[in-house]
Design a protein around this motif. Structure first.
Motif, mmCIF file in Angstrom:
data_model
loop_
_atom_site.group_PDB
_atom_site.id
_atom_site.type_symbol
_atom_site.label_atom_id
_atom_site.label_comp_id
_atom_site.label_asym_id
_atom_site.label_seq_id
_atom_site.Cartn_x
_atom_site.Cartn_y
_atom_site.Cartn_z
ATOM 1 N N GLU A 194 1.819 9.525 0.560
ATOM 2 C CA GLU A 194 1.975 8.186 1.111
ATOM 3 C C GLU A 194 1.648 8.173 2.601
ATOM 4 O O GLU A 194 2.098 9.046 3.348
ATOM 5 N N GLY A 195 0.857 7.215 2.995
ATOM 6 C CA GLY A 195 0.469 7.079 4.399
ATOM 7 C C GLY A 195 -1.005 7.324 4.622
ATOM 8 O O GLY A 195 -1.574 6.840 5.600
ATOM 9 N N ILE A 196 -1.631 8.096 3.730
ATOM 10 C CA ILE A 196 -3.078 8.295 3.803
ATOM 11 C C ILE A 196 -3.720 7.172 2.990
ATOM 12 O O ILE A 196 -3.529 7.101 1.776
ATOM 13 N N THR A 197 -4.447 6.316 3.655
ATOM 14 C CA THR A 197 -4.938 5.109 2.993
ATOM 15 C C THR A 197 -6.352 5.263 2.445
ATOM 16 O O THR A 197 -6.824 4.382 1.726
ATOM 17 N N ALA A 198 -7.027 6.347 2.779
ATOM 18 C CA ALA A 198 -8.387 6.543 2.252
ATOM 19 C C ALA A 198 -8.348 6.740 0.751
ATOM 20 O O ALA A 198 -7.331 7.158 0.180
ATOM 21 N N GLU A 199 -9.464 6.452 0.105
ATOM 22 C CA GLU A 199 -9.560 6.658 -1.338
ATOM 23 C C GLU A 199 -9.965 8.094 -1.603
ATOM 24 O O GLU A 199 -10.877 8.642 -0.966
#
Length: 359
Positions: free
Chosen positions: A351-356
């Motif tokens: 959670e917190g890493i927004t990249a795909e």
């Protein structure tokens, strides 16, 4: 001699009998290595070759080593492994994840040859695996990155979306966020282990997005060269890359493969080798943190070294809950730590890493 040029073509060698000479105590143990990059890469392959040299230093004329460098993953690897086996090597170390199926295929044809595959998970009666817990080192460098960023944007140059790489991204981010809740992580995928041009482009792309601290899983010094031009900071990967210290390289996560190779060859020489799954970390001496330079504030250096020492002593696990997956679902509860099985199949961002995450 210590290095032999293996120039006979595979086509020519198919006429050679597959019966291999048996190894006796009065003959040197023949040890072969297959490398995905050049020995001069200053990173991953360089560090494996330092391990080969450590074997020679430890055992002297009891061993004879050789290597093939710049061997692509895939069918080329199968040909090269066959070449090393036909050349009479008693043990062969394959040093890249993409060699895995080639190792299994060739090992089946040469049951009297021992094989060890680095970073893979497939084993056989004559095939063992060995790996480093790189995510332990990423926890330390992630801590430094979180403290050192001025833009609150840190970057990661990744290779392929396999568990080993995803572990490193997640660990770096978790520990950067622990010391800096405002930190963001940007990830660029190079889809290569060693490609200086791609790595340089990746570093420049990250800096164009405002990133001022870059971590990498790729194996050349090209990102550090770009960081040096821009006045940003980064970390050595696979080897110490100390020629870029004290900045932009402020520390490193490097692999002491000699610690494993000396033990492995010793076990072959004394007859105790078996096809194990070895996964060593900081405490085992396989993963190491390079010198933290004076470019890092003293209090940040002390914090990073304390974390390193807790990991080495087994007092702290880099994946300790509470931790959620990127989709918000619970992964680890408060105080729960990830199992090796969890980590070996990691296919998600925290959670917190927004990249795909590529599939």
């Amino acid at each position: 001699m210590n290095r032999r040029n293996l120039i006979a073509s595979v086509a020519a060698m198919t006429t050679i009998s597959l019966a291999l000479p048996s190894w006796a105590q009065d003959e040197p143990l023949k040890v072969g290595f297959i490398y995905v990059g050049p020995v001069s890469d200053g990173g991953w392959t360089y560090q494996h070759d330092q391990g080969r040299l450590a074997v020679e230093q430890e055992f002297g004329d009891r061993v004879e080593t050789t290597y093939l460098e710049n061997v692509p993953e895939g069918v080329d690897a199968e040909r090269a492994l066959t070449q090393l086996a036909l050349a009479g090597n008693d043990v062969i170390y394959a040093t890249s994840f993409g060699y895995m199926d080639a190792v299994i295929n060739v090992a089946a044809k040469f049951p009297d040859v021992k094989f060890e595959h680095n970073t893979g998970y497939k084993r056989a009666d004559n095939v063992g695996t060995y790996d480093g817990r790189f995510y332990e080192g990423r926890a330390v460098t992630g801590t430094i990155a979180g403290r050192m960023t001025k833009s609150n944007k840190i970057g990661y140059i990744a290779t392929f979306p396999i568990p080993e790489v995803i572990q490193g991204i997640n660990s770096a981010y978790i520990h950067a966020r622990k010391v800096n809740p405002d930190v963001e992580m940007r990830v660029v995928w190079a889809y290569s282990w060693f490609d200086p041009a791609k790595e340089a482009d990746a570093a420049n792309a990250l800096m164009a997005e405002g990133v001022d601290v870059i971590l990498q899983h790729t194996n050349s010094t090209a990102p550090l060269a770009q960081l040096q031009k821009a006045g940003k900071i980064g970390f050595g990967q696979a080897s110490d890359m100390a020629s870029f210290a004290p900045t932009p390289r402020v520390s490193s996560v490097y692999n002491n493969w000699g610690a494993h190779y000396v033990k492995s060859v010793g076990r072959i020489l004394d007859g105790t080798w078996k096809p194990e799954a070895i996964w060593g970390g900081i405490g085992d001496g396989i993963v190491a943190i390079g010198e933290i330079t004076e470019a890092v504030p003293a209090e940040v250096k002390a914090e990073a070294e304390a974390l390193r020492d807790k990991i080495a002593a087994g007092e702290y696990h880099p994946f300790t809950g509470p931790l959620n997956k990127a989709d918000g679902s619970v992964w680890l509860a408060e105080g729960q730590t990830a199992t090796d099985e969890d980590l070996s199949g990691m296919n998600f961002y925290v959670e917190g890493i927004t990249a795909e995450l590529p599939q």
